[in-house]
Design an enzyme around this catalytic site. Structure first.
Site, PDB file in Angstrom:
ATOM      1  N   ARG A  38      45.945  62.555 -23.383  1.00 57.64           N
ATOM      2  CA  ARG A  38      45.538  61.577 -22.349  1.00 57.64           C
ATOM      3  C   ARG A  38      45.259  60.190 -22.933  1.00 57.64           C
ATOM      4  O   ARG A  38      44.518  59.404 -22.357  1.00 57.64           O
ATOM      5  CB  ARG A  38      44.309  62.063 -21.569  1.00 57.64           C
ATOM      6  CG  ARG A  38      44.564  63.331 -20.798  1.00 57.64           C
ATOM      7  CD  ARG A  38      43.574  63.477 -19.649  1.00 57.64           C
ATOM      8  NE  ARG A  38      43.857  64.679 -18.904  1.00 57.64           N
ATOM      9  CZ  ARG A  38      43.311  65.855 -19.164  1.00 57.64           C
ATOM     10  NH1 ARG A  38      42.435  65.972 -20.135  1.00 57.64           N
ATOM     11  NH2 ARG A  38      43.624  66.902 -18.449  1.00 57.64           N
ATOM     12  N   LYS A  53      53.607  47.163 -21.602  1.00 55.67           N
ATOM     13  CA  LYS A  53      54.584  47.957 -20.849  1.00 55.67           C
ATOM     14  C   LYS A  53      55.185  48.986 -21.805  1.00 55.67           C
ATOM     15  O   LYS A  53      55.714  48.632 -22.864  1.00 55.67           O
ATOM     16  CB  LYS A  53      55.692  47.074 -20.284  1.00 55.67           C
ATOM     17  CG  LYS A  53      55.299  46.364 -19.001  1.00 55.67           C
ATOM     18  CD  LYS A  53      56.498  45.711 -18.336  1.00 55.67           C
ATOM     19  CE  LYS A  53      56.083  44.989 -17.065  1.00 55.67           C
ATOM     20  NZ  LYS A  53      57.191  44.203 -16.481  1.00 55.67           N
ATOM     21  N   GLU A  97      65.082  35.619 -24.932  1.00 60.12           N
ATOM     22  CA  GLU A  97      63.717  35.760 -24.391  1.00 60.12           C
ATOM     23  C   GLU A  97      62.842  34.581 -24.813  1.00 60.12           C
ATOM     24  O   GLU A  97      61.974  34.144 -24.065  1.00 60.12           O
ATOM     25  CB  GLU A  97      63.080  37.079 -24.861  1.00 60.12           C
ATOM     26  CG  GLU A  97      63.789  38.344 -24.373  1.00 60.12           C
ATOM     27  CD  GLU A  97      63.435  38.734 -22.933  1.00 60.12           C
ATOM     28  OE1 GLU A  97      62.696  37.981 -22.254  1.00 60.12           O
ATOM     29  OE2 GLU A  97      63.915  39.798 -22.489  1.00 60.12           O
ATOM     30  N   LYS A 102      53.110  34.639 -23.089  1.00 56.31           N
ATOM     31  CA  LYS A 102      53.074  35.979 -22.500  1.00 56.31           C
ATOM     32  C   LYS A 102      51.634  36.463 -22.374  1.00 56.31           C
ATOM     33  O   LYS A 102      51.250  37.049 -21.360  1.00 56.31           O
ATOM     34  CB  LYS A 102      53.916  36.959 -23.326  1.00 56.31           C
ATOM     35  CG  LYS A 102      53.891  38.353 -22.711  1.00 56.31           C
ATOM     36  CD  LYS A 102      55.119  39.147 -22.929  1.00 56.31           C
ATOM     37  CE  LYS A 102      55.029  40.435 -22.105  1.00 56.31           C
ATOM     38  NZ  LYS A 102      56.149  41.329 -22.311  1.00 56.31           N
ATOM     39  N   GLU A 128      51.360  43.319 -13.101  1.00 50.72           N
ATOM     40  CA  GLU A 128      52.477  42.702 -12.383  1.00 50.72           C
ATOM     41  C   GLU A 128      52.358  42.778 -10.865  1.00 50.72           C
ATOM     42  O   GLU A 128      53.245  43.246 -10.166  1.00 50.72           O
ATOM     43  CB  GLU A 128      53.820  43.308 -12.851  1.00 50.72           C
ATOM     44  CG  GLU A 128      55.008  42.415 -12.513  1.00 50.72           C
ATOM     45  CD  GLU A 128      56.286  42.830 -13.223  1.00 50.72           C
ATOM     46  OE1 GLU A 128      56.253  43.071 -14.430  1.00 50.72           O
ATOM     47  OE2 GLU A 128      57.309  42.907 -12.529  1.00 50.72           O
ATOM     48  N   ARG A 179      52.961  37.887 -13.389  1.00 45.68           N
ATOM     49  CA  ARG A 179      53.687  38.530 -14.484  1.00 45.68           C
ATOM     50  C   ARG A 179      55.186  38.601 -14.179  1.00 45.68           C
ATOM     51  O   ARG A 179      56.010  38.615 -15.081  1.00 45.68           O
ATOM     52  CB  ARG A 179      53.124  39.926 -14.784  1.00 45.68           C
ATOM     53  CG  ARG A 179      53.778  40.544 -16.007  1.00 45.68           C
ATOM     54  CD  ARG A 179      53.019  41.731 -16.587  1.00 45.68           C
ATOM     55  NE  ARG A 179      53.721  42.231 -17.752  1.00 45.68           N
ATOM     56  CZ  ARG A 179      53.193  43.004 -18.678  1.00 45.68           C
ATOM     57  NH1 ARG A 179      51.923  43.362 -18.594  1.00 45.68           N
ATOM     58  NH2 ARG A 179      53.905  43.427 -19.707  1.00 45.68           N
ATOM     59  N   ASN A 191      60.168  37.759 -15.628  1.00 47.69           N
ATOM     60  CA  ASN A 191      61.474  38.331 -15.289  1.00 47.69           C
ATOM     61  C   ASN A 191      62.497  37.269 -14.908  1.00 47.69           C
ATOM     62  O   ASN A 191      63.523  37.588 -14.295  1.00 47.69           O
ATOM     63  CB  ASN A 191      61.322  39.340 -14.143  1.00 47.69           C
ATOM     64  CG  ASN A 191      60.527  40.550 -14.572  1.00 47.69           C
ATOM     65  OD1 ASN A 191      60.652  41.007 -15.698  1.00 47.69           O
ATOM     66  ND2 ASN A 191      59.681  41.051 -13.696  1.00 47.69           N
ATOM     67  N   HIS A 226      66.132  38.108 -15.016  1.00 52.79           N
ATOM     68  CA  HIS A 226      66.256  39.561 -15.198  1.00 52.79           C
ATOM     69  C   HIS A 226      66.917  40.278 -14.030  1.00 52.79           C
ATOM     70  O   HIS A 226      67.494  41.343 -14.212  1.00 52.79           O
ATOM     71  CB  HIS A 226      64.886  40.180 -15.494  1.00 52.79           C
ATOM     72  CG  HIS A 226      64.434  39.976 -16.916  1.00 52.79           C
ATOM     73  ND1 HIS A 226      64.244  38.730 -17.462  1.00 52.79           N
ATOM     74  CD2 HIS A 226      64.150  40.856 -17.909  1.00 52.79           C
ATOM     75  CE1 HIS A 226      63.842  38.854 -18.722  1.00 52.79           C
ATOM     76  NE2 HIS A 226      63.789  40.122 -19.025  1.00 52.79           N
ATOM     77  N   HIS A 252      69.745  42.688 -15.100  1.00 56.70           N
ATOM     78  CA  HIS A 252      69.756  44.141 -14.904  1.00 56.70           C
ATOM     79  C   HIS A 252      71.054  44.594 -14.237  1.00 56.70           C
ATOM     80  O   HIS A 252      71.604  45.654 -14.571  1.00 56.70           O
ATOM     81  CB  HIS A 252      68.535  44.575 -14.084  1.00 56.70           C
ATOM     82  CG  HIS A 252      67.249  44.454 -14.856  1.00 56.70           C
ATOM     83  ND1 HIS A 252      66.023  44.290 -14.264  1.00 56.70           N
ATOM     84  CD2 HIS A 252      67.020  44.444 -16.184  1.00 56.70           C
ATOM     85  CE1 HIS A 252      65.086  44.181 -15.204  1.00 56.70           C
ATOM     86  NE2 HIS A 252      65.670  44.276 -16.374  1.00 56.70           N
ATOM     87  N   HIS A 301      70.505  43.270 -24.088  1.00 57.06           N
ATOM     88  CA  HIS A 301      69.544  42.846 -23.056  1.00 57.06           C
ATOM     89  C   HIS A 301      69.269  41.339 -23.114  1.00 57.06           C
ATOM     90  O   HIS A 301      69.338  40.641 -22.094  1.00 57.06           O
ATOM     91  CB  HIS A 301      68.239  43.634 -23.196  1.00 57.06           C
ATOM     92  CG  HIS A 301      67.180  43.183 -22.243  1.00 57.06           C
ATOM     93  ND1 HIS A 301      67.252  43.404 -20.883  1.00 57.06           N
ATOM     94  CD2 HIS A 301      66.033  42.477 -22.439  1.00 57.06           C
ATOM     95  CE1 HIS A 301      66.193  42.869 -20.289  1.00 57.06           C
ATOM     96  NE2 HIS A 301      65.439  42.300 -21.210  1.00 57.06           N
TER      97      HIS A 301
HETATM   98  N1  GLY Z   1      59.137  41.993 -20.220  1.00 61.78           N
HETATM   99  C1  GLY Z   1      58.439  41.608 -19.068  1.00 61.78           C
HETATM  100  C2  GLY Z   1      57.007  42.016 -19.060  1.00 61.78           C
HETATM  101  O1  GLY Z   1      56.493  42.480 -20.061  1.00 61.78           O
HETATM  102  O2  GLY Z   1      56.370  41.912 -18.043  1.00 61.78           O
END
Ligand code: GLY
Length: 371
Positions: free
Chosen positions: A123, A145, A187, A229, A239, A243, A247, A250, A254, A268
């Site tokens: 956990r 993430k 990025e 960031k 997000e 946040r 993107n 993106h 994608h 990517h």
């Molecule tokens: N790569 C986008 C984020 O971490 O929100």
């Protein structure tokens, strides 16, 4: 050469990102304050292990820290249920405890898989990110993430789970293939485009020297990217709002990644660069930004030797309707509407669900017909 630190301010889940050269040989000193016992488990891939694992192990041993390592195959396919199970079972067999530290040592694939393994093991076992690609240093290792891919799509299974610390050793970037470095640069440039015109101007002046290996400029670029960031993640960890600005490009990216089968036809970060160019073109056609903005974005990416246009992608692509259908699979679809990150200018972007898809379609048709 200065070492830099960026703080990610998330209350009791706050942590530091250390940026500089020679962090791997000193990793033990950074990690030791976080340890209850002098033992860690390292998750890495075979390529990174061949290049850098001995340096990390020696850096840990210098502080009396023993380590065990699991080496997985490199590549996106490793972010799978099968490897999640393999990693978690290996950590259990190595008797890794809740207060131990799991080290994610590699690029974005390893960071996401190892971070998610740590999130669900007992956990939640603490973990550290030691990112070895530019993309991972400026993006995926920061902000918590974690996850794996599902047969239904990329990153569809995962958790927000913050590391204890991040060590971004920019000297390691010297072993990247130029194509991988430039993909990560997609990025970096994104941060300037989405929220900081001064950083974008700095990149216009300094990006080529940074790509050529200038260590101080690499440190400055990684630091500014991580700062941006960290600020955004501190405002909106999960997000629900800002946040999503991260993107930029993106939604297009994608769709292009899906269209190219997540293969090395398009990395990517390359898709992010092309996606940013398409997002600025769309913004211009919607009357949101000047004509100069998309031209300037494209000129900088081109000057860096990056992929900019759909014609830079080899092989067939679906038509505009096919790409729009792939965009509609995006995770950010809500009640059937797509979220787009649009721009008022370079350095001033915003999230909107109010984008005329006929305009997006015409942008894609024109980009496809230029192939
Ligand atoms: N790569 C986008 C984020 O971490 O929100």
């Amino acid at each position: 050469m200065t070492k830099e630190t960026v703080h990610v301010d998330l209350g009791e889940r706050s942590y530091d990102i250390h940026i500089g050269p020679d962090l791997l040989p000193n990793a033990g000193a950074y990690i030791k304050p976080h340890l209850q016992r002098n033992h860690v488990a390292i998750i890495t891939d075979e390529t990174v292990a061949g290049l850098h694992l001995a340096t990390l192990e020696t850096g840990l041993a210098a502080e009396g820290i023993t380590s065990v390592a699991l080496k997985l195959l490199p590549g996106e396919a490793t972010k799978s249920w099968e490897n999640l199970q393999k990693t978690v079972e290996w950590l259990l067999s190595e008797k890794i405890e809740r207060d131990d530290i799991v080290i994610a040592f590699g690029g974005g694939v390893i960071g996401d898989l190892a971070g998610f393994s740590a999130a669900i093991l007992r956990r939640g076992v603490r973990f550290a990110q030691i990112p070895t690609s530019l993309l991972a240093q400026v993006d995926s290792s920061v902000g918590g993430k974690t996850g794996i891919n599902s047969p239904h799509g990329k990153n569809l299974v995962g958790a927000f789970y913050q590391p204890q610390l991040v060590l971004a050793d920019v000297a390691v970037l010297g072993t990247l293939q130029p194509r991988d470095f430039l993909a990560g640069y997609g990025e970096v440039a994104k941060y300037g485009m989405l929220g900081d015109i001064a950083f974008f101007e700095w990149l216009e002046d300094n990006g080529p020297a940074m790509a050529a290996g200038d260590m101080d400029k690499r440190i400055q670029a990684v630091k500014r990217s991580c700062q941006m960031k960290a600020d955004i993640v501190a405002r909106d960890e999960k997000e629900h709002g800002d946040r999503a600005l991260l993107n930029l490009g993106h939604t297009f990216c994608h769709a292009l990644e899906a269209a190219t089968g997540y293969s090395d036809r398009l990395l990517h970060g390359e898709g992010v660069a092309i996606g940013c160019a398409l997002a600025f073109e769309t913004s211009m056609r919607l009357g949101l930004c000047s004509q100069e903005a998309p031209s300037r974005v494209r000129a900088h990416l081109r000057a860096m030797g990056m992929k900019v246009d759909l014609s830079d992608i080899v092989g067939d692509l679906p038509d505009a309707d096919g790409l729009l259908a792939l965009m509609a699979q995006d995770k950010k679809v809500q009640n059937g509407t797509l979220a787009f990150i649009m721009a008022r200018s370079i350095g001033d972007s915003f999230v909107t669900r109010d984008v005329d898809l006929d305009v997006v379609k015409s942008v894609l048709e024109d980009a496809l017909s230029a192939r």
